[in-house]
Design a protein around this motif. Sequence first.
Motif, PDB file in Angstrom:
ATOM      1  N   UNK A   1      71.516  -3.167   3.642  1.00 32.34           N
ATOM      2  CA  UNK A   1      70.093  -3.481   3.520  1.00 32.34           C
ATOM      3  C   UNK A   1      69.256  -2.740   4.559  1.00 32.34           C
ATOM      4  N   UNK A   2      69.790  -2.550   5.761  1.00 34.99           N
ATOM      5  CA  UNK A   2      69.051  -1.801   6.786  1.00 34.99           C
ATOM      6  C   UNK A   2      68.885  -0.350   6.349  1.00 34.99           C
ATOM      7  N   UNK A   3      69.958   0.263   5.870  1.00 42.08           N
ATOM      8  CA  UNK A   3      69.872   1.655   5.408  1.00 42.08           C
ATOM      9  C   UNK A   3      68.899   1.747   4.231  1.00 42.08           C
ATOM     10  N   UNK A   4      69.023   0.848   3.277  1.00 41.29           N
ATOM     11  CA  UNK A   4      68.120   0.831   2.126  1.00 41.29           C
ATOM     12  C   UNK A   4      66.670   0.639   2.569  1.00 41.29           C
ATOM     13  N   UNK A   5      66.440  -0.317   3.464  1.00 38.85           N
ATOM     14  CA  UNK A   5      65.081  -0.588   3.936  1.00 38.85           C
ATOM     15  C   UNK A   5      64.475   0.634   4.611  1.00 38.85           C
ATOM     16  N   UNK A   6      65.258   1.308   5.422  1.00 35.44           N
ATOM     17  CA  UNK A   6      64.736   2.473   6.128  1.00 35.44           C
ATOM     18  C   UNK A   6      64.425   3.614   5.157  1.00 35.44           C
ATOM     19  N   UNK A   7      65.283   3.811   4.181  1.00 33.38           N
ATOM     20  CA  UNK A   7      65.004   4.848   3.182  1.00 33.38           C
ATOM     21  C   UNK A   7      63.751   4.491   2.380  1.00 33.38           C
ATOM     22  N   UNK A   8      63.664   3.247   1.924  1.00 35.02           N
ATOM     23  CA  UNK A   8      62.488   2.820   1.163  1.00 35.02           C
ATOM     24  C   UNK A   8      61.211   2.952   1.994  1.00 35.02           C
ATOM     25  N   UNK A   9      61.288   2.564   3.274  1.00 30.82           N
ATOM     26  CA  UNK A   9      60.109   2.649   4.148  1.00 30.82           C
ATOM     27  C   UNK A   9      59.673   4.088   4.366  1.00 30.82           C
ATOM     28  N   UNK A  10      60.625   5.011   4.316  1.00 30.74           N
ATOM     29  CA  UNK A  10      60.281   6.422   4.533  1.00 30.74           C
ATOM     30  C   UNK A  10      59.683   7.063   3.290  1.00 30.74           C
ATOM     31  N   UNK A  11      59.826   6.408   2.131  1.00 26.66           N
ATOM     32  CA  UNK A  11      59.440   7.058   0.877  1.00 26.66           C
ATOM     33  C   UNK A  11      58.351   6.354   0.077  1.00 26.66           C
ATOM     34  N   UNK A  12      58.204   5.047   0.219  1.00 27.86           N
ATOM     35  CA  UNK A  12      57.324   4.305  -0.685  1.00 27.86           C
ATOM     36  C   UNK A  12      56.480   3.259   0.037  1.00 27.86           C
ATOM     37  N   UNK A  13      55.340   2.972  -0.550  1.00 25.08           N
ATOM     38  CA  UNK A  13      54.465   1.878  -0.135  1.00 25.08           C
ATOM     39  C   UNK A  13      54.365   0.944  -1.336  1.00 25.08           C
ATOM     40  N   UNK A  14      54.427  -0.373  -1.082  1.00 24.60           N
ATOM     41  CA  UNK A  14      54.364  -1.352  -2.172  1.00 24.60           C
ATOM     42  C   UNK A  14      53.306  -2.404  -1.875  1.00 24.60           C
ATOM     43  N   UNK A  15      52.844  -3.040  -2.938  1.00 28.20           N
ATOM     44  CA  UNK A  15      51.954  -4.188  -2.805  1.00 28.20           C
ATOM     45  C   UNK A  15      52.819  -5.429  -2.613  1.00 28.20           C
ATOM     46  N   UNK A  16      52.465  -6.241  -1.649  1.00 31.16           N
ATOM     47  CA  UNK A  16      53.206  -7.469  -1.379  1.00 31.16           C
ATOM     48  C   UNK A  16      52.786  -8.507  -2.404  1.00 31.16           C
ATOM     49  N   UNK A  17      53.738  -9.103  -3.136  1.00 26.11           N
ATOM     50  CA  UNK A  17      53.390 -10.104  -4.152  1.00 26.11           C
ATOM     51  C   UNK A  17      52.574 -11.254  -3.565  1.00 26.11           C
ATOM     52  N   UNK A  18      51.702 -11.797  -4.378  1.00 24.28           N
ATOM     53  CA  UNK A  18      50.855 -12.948  -4.056  1.00 24.28           C
ATOM     54  C   UNK A  18      49.784 -12.629  -3.013  1.00 24.28           C
ATOM     55  N   UNK A  19      49.610 -11.341  -2.676  1.00 23.84           N
ATOM     56  CA  UNK A  19      48.608 -10.949  -1.677  1.00 23.84           C
ATOM     57  C   UNK A  19      47.918  -9.664  -2.129  1.00 23.84           C
ATOM     58  N   UNK A  20      46.952  -9.252  -1.342  1.00 22.09           N
ATOM     59  CA  UNK A  20      46.313  -7.952  -1.539  1.00 22.09           C
ATOM     60  C   UNK A  20      46.787  -6.947  -0.489  1.00 22.09           C
ATOM     61  N   UNK A  21      47.866  -7.271   0.219  1.00 23.86           N
ATOM     62  CA  UNK A  21      48.381  -6.414   1.280  1.00 23.86           C
ATOM     63  C   UNK A  21      49.386  -5.397   0.748  1.00 23.86           C
ATOM     64  N   UNK A  22      49.498  -4.303   1.483  1.00 27.76           N
ATOM     65  CA  UNK A  22      50.482  -3.273   1.190  1.00 27.76           C
ATOM     66  C   UNK A  22      51.373  -3.098   2.407  1.00 27.76           C
TER      67      UNK A  22
END
Length: 180
Positions: A20-41
Amino acid sequence: MSKGGSLRIYLSLAGLFVGLVVLANWLASAYIVRVPLTDYYAPAGVFAIGGVLVLRDWLQQLKGLWWTMPLVYAAGLISWGVGDLAGWTGLERIAVASVVAFSISETVEALVFTPLRNRSLTAGVLVSATAGNALDSFLFLWIAFGSQAFFMGQLTGKMEVIAIGTALTFGRRKFLPVIA
């Protein structure tokens, strides 16, 4: 539960933690997402890291602090190594931020979790993961991106996963037998 069964569970959770740490770091380096139930990214690794904050507590409860803290550092270093080997220069910066933020926030989390876990594992998971979340979010964003623009998204996204992890901890303790 036998020592062999406990070790198998620990190794499975440890593998999930590192993955999960490796996946999280790769995802963080490549994508921005909208956080569910909020208007935050937030950087996309936010949900995986929320799970990691809970998993660290579960691992400590299962095998102890000295079995758990080395995983924090190993996961960050493995993530950095994967980024380096794959040529993901963004991931290297993310992985360095992860190692530093994890080293500090997970140490604080362990200091919070350790005295609480014997009184209430569920409260220990919730309080320590929340403390780790705030510190990790601030440090990670500052080191990785030099900005706090995604702070509320990071904080909120991880809290959503921490809430699920806390509910799973409560359910496990309430409805399944205790692991000896």
